[in-house]
Design an enzyme around this catalytic site. Structure first.
Site, short mmCIF file in Angstrom:
data_model
loop_
_atom_site.label_atom_id
_atom_site.label_comp_id
_atom_site.label_asym_id
_atom_site.label_seq_id
_atom_site.Cartn_x
_atom_site.Cartn_y
_atom_site.Cartn_z
N GLN A 32 -0.47 31.78 -11.53
CA GLN A 32 -0.23 31.24 -12.88
C GLN A 32 -0.50 32.32 -13.92
OE1 GLN A 32 -3.04 28.46 -15.60
NE2 GLN A 32 -1.93 27.29 -14.04
N ASP A 40 -4.26 23.35 -11.00
CA ASP A 40 -4.23 23.84 -12.39
C ASP A 40 -5.57 23.61 -13.07
OD1 ASP A 40 -2.48 23.03 -15.47
OD2 ASP A 40 -3.21 24.93 -14.70
N SER A 93 -1.52 27.25 -20.04
CA SER A 93 -0.73 27.79 -18.93
C SER A 93 0.70 28.01 -19.39
CB SER A 93 -0.70 26.79 -17.76
OG SER A 93 -1.94 26.15 -17.63
C1 LIG Z 1 -6.20 25.99 -19.43
C2 LIG Z 1 -5.41 24.76 -19.76
C3 LIG Z 1 -4.42 24.45 -18.69
C4 LIG Z 1 -3.41 23.52 -19.23
O1 LIG Z 1 -3.24 22.49 -18.72
S1 LIG Z 1 -2.53 23.95 -20.64
C5 LIG Z 1 -1.30 22.71 -20.65
C6 LIG Z 1 -0.04 23.25 -20.06
N1 LIG Z 1 0.52 24.33 -20.85
C7 LIG Z 1 1.00 24.12 -22.13
O2 LIG Z 1 0.87 23.05 -22.68
C8 LIG Z 1 1.71 25.26 -22.81
C9 LIG Z 1 3.06 24.74 -23.32
N2 LIG Z 1 3.75 25.81 -24.03
C10 LIG Z 1 3.55 25.98 -25.37
O3 LIG Z 1 2.80 25.27 -26.02
C11 LIG Z 1 4.30 27.11 -26.03
O4 LIG Z 1 5.30 27.59 -25.16
C12 LIG Z 1 3.35 28.29 -26.37
C13 LIG Z 1 2.68 28.79 -25.10
C14 LIG Z 1 2.30 27.84 -27.35
C15 LIG Z 1 4.20 29.39 -26.95
O5 LIG Z 1 4.94 28.82 -28.04
P1 LIG Z 1 5.12 29.68 -29.37
O6 LIG Z 1 5.87 28.88 -30.39
O7 LIG Z 1 5.67 31.03 -29.05
O8 LIG Z 1 3.60 29.76 -29.78
P2 LIG Z 1 2.84 30.66 -30.82
O9 LIG Z 1 2.71 32.05 -30.34
O10 LIG Z 1 3.45 30.46 -32.17
O11 LIG Z 1 1.40 29.99 -30.79
C16 LIG Z 1 1.36 28.59 -30.83
C17 LIG Z 1 -0.05 28.14 -30.76
O12 LIG Z 1 -0.97 29.22 -30.63
C18 LIG Z 1 -1.85 29.23 -31.78
N3 LIG Z 1 -2.02 30.63 -32.14
C19 LIG Z 1 -1.06 31.49 -32.49
N4 LIG Z 1 -1.62 32.71 -32.74
C20 LIG Z 1 -2.95 32.57 -32.52
C21 LIG Z 1 -4.07 33.44 -32.57
N5 LIG Z 1 -3.94 34.74 -32.95
N6 LIG Z 1 -5.30 32.98 -32.28
C22 LIG Z 1 -5.43 31.69 -31.91
N7 LIG Z 1 -4.43 30.80 -31.83
C23 LIG Z 1 -3.20 31.23 -32.14
C24 LIG Z 1 -1.11 28.49 -32.86
O13 LIG Z 1 -2.02 27.89 -33.76
C25 LIG Z 1 -0.41 27.43 -32.04
O14 LIG Z 1 -1.38 26.42 -31.68
P3 LIG Z 1 -1.00 24.90 -31.88
O15 LIG Z 1 0.25 24.67 -31.07
O16 LIG Z 1 -0.76 24.76 -33.36
O17 LIG Z 1 -2.18 24.15 -31.35
#
Ligand SMILES: CCCC(=O)SCCNC(=O)CCNC(=O)[C@H](O)C(C)(C)COP(=O)(O)OP(=O)(O)OC[C@H]1O[C@@H](n2cnc3c(N)ncnc32)[C@H](O)[C@@H]1OP(=O)(O)O
Length: 342
Positions: free
Chosen positions: A327, A256, A277
């Site tokens: 992914q 990852d 991710s």
């Molecule tokens: C490359 C890194 C690899 C990694 O290890 S990442 C770590 C593993 N993956 C994760 O942690 C993802 C876990 N899943 C999640 O956080 C949520 O399912 C996910 C993907 C955010 C979706 O949840 P939802 O509630 O549908 O999210 P959302 O669409 O409301 O967005 C939440 C975050 O996105 C940001 N966002 C939304 N629209 C945006 C825009 N137009 N431009 C920039 N940022 C934007 C929003 O601020 C929020 O960020 P934050 O959570 O407040 O930091």
């Protein structure tokens, strides 16, 4: 000893030449052996991180474990690879020594909180004759942050065996590590102060993985390129042979790292404002040593709708395909603003 046939699934001895299948326990303590041996001297300080810490879960109750963190990305979201690796460790604990991890599929449903540990609740879905399946929920604050299914199989060799051919690249001995490249950039007398701060921050990060980019980026002269990337990777520290489940967990951790960024390579005019991710799937094809250099071939066949699809193949140095992964990640970007020349 007979050369292992390609296609042995992940689980038998981690060496590539062995005609026995040592008892594959998930004892995560560093291998016994001569602590003074050259191998065992490697990165002593980090051996305890990956083998005896990040992937060494505390058993709370039957099928309930607790994991701690080591390295956390600047986003202050838990690194996805850590949660996947720990979930696979938890799943493997309830699986017999004669069964070997061959695939996993995960969804990241909430950001991981680095301020609290992660609980791993294992559900024993099925113990079949050949295949055993486990479901794992990684939980924080009473809510799942990751849901993962992992499947394990008995060794069942077959005459059907094929694989792609490993890309021809320079060996790791001819390349610089990410840290060496950063120090090279920092040594340039005309380097602007603002870049020095960012590079020193990168140097300070204690990522328990060593990386050697095959095509190092030309520093701060980012140009558009195909969504493909190649780098040599290995876990820091000594893990040793005979512990294939652990090598699969380390490979899940490694897989990852820097994978999603492949989808950004064709767009130097944009930078990620929010990248994470969404899911991660992985298949283990053959025995390998995650503490030895492996070639990580990454590509992104598609991006759109604020998402990017990326795929990776982990190759052993002898050309055997060790593991594959796929992914999808959320990619929200904004244009890179450069200081005007006027
Ligand atoms: C490359 C890194 C690899 C990694 O290890 S990442 C770590 C593993 N993956 C994760 O942690 C993802 C876990 N899943 C999640 O956080 C949520 O399912 C996910 C993907 C955010 C979706 O949840 P939802 O509630 O549908 O999210 P959302 O669409 O409301 O967005 C939440 C975050 O996105 C940001 N966002 C939304 N629209 C945006 C825009 N137009 N431009 C920039 N940022 C934007 C929003 O601020 C929020 O960020 P934050 O959570 O407040 O930091």
């Amino acid at each position: 000893m007979a050369e292992r046939k390609v296609g042995d699934i992940c689980g038998s001895s981690a060496s590539t030449t062995s005609d026995d299948h040592p008892k594959d326990t998930l004892d995560l303590k560093p291998e016994d052996g001569d602590p003074e041996s050259p191998e065992a001297q490697k990165d002593q300080d980090l051996k305890s991180v990956l083998v005896t810490s990040v992937l060494n879960l505390e058993e709370i109750d039957v099928d309930l474990y607790r994991g701690t963190h080591h390295w956390v990305p600047r986003t202050q979201r838990l690194f996805g690879g850590q949660i996947i690796g720990q979930a696979l460790v938890a799943a493997a604990k309830s699986v017999g020594d004669n069964l070997y991890a061959h695939s996993l599929h995960c969804y990241f449903v909430r950001a991981g909180d680095p301020k609290v540990p992660v609980l791993y609740q294992v559900d024993r879905i099925r113990d079949g004759r050949s295949f055993t399946v486990r479901s794992v929920r990684a939980i924080q604050h009473g809510q799942p942050i990751l849901i993962c299914q992992a499947s394990f199989q008995m060794l069942q060799p077959s005459p059907l065996q094929h694989q792609f051919t490993m890309p021809a690249v320079p060996p790791p001995e001819d390349l610089l590590t990410a840290e060496e490249l950063i120090r090279l950039y920092l040594s340039k007398p005309d380097l602007a102060e603002k870049y020095k701060l960012g590079l020193n921050k990168l140097l300070a990060i204690e990522v328990p993985i060593e990386i050697k980019p095959v095509n190092p980026p030309v520093f701060y002269k980012v140009t558009a390129s195909e969504p493909k990337n190649l780098f040599w990777v290995r876990a820091r520290g000594y893990i040793g042979e005979g512990n294939m489940k652990l090598h699969c967990c380390v490979a899940a951790y490694v897989s990852d790292f820097a994978l999603l960024g492949t989808a950004l390579l064709p767009y130097p005019g944009y930078r990620a404002q929010f990248a994470a991710s969404l899911d991660h799937a992985m298949w283990f094809h053959s025995t390998f040593r995650s503490d030895e250099w492996m070639l990580y071939e990454c590509e992104s066949p598609w991006a759109g709708g604020s998402r990017g699809l990326v795929q990776g193949r982990l190759w052993r140095r002898d050309g055997v395909l060790a593991a594959s992964c796929s992914q999808e990640g959320v990619l929200r970007v904004k244009p890179v603003t450069r200081p005007s020349k006027l």
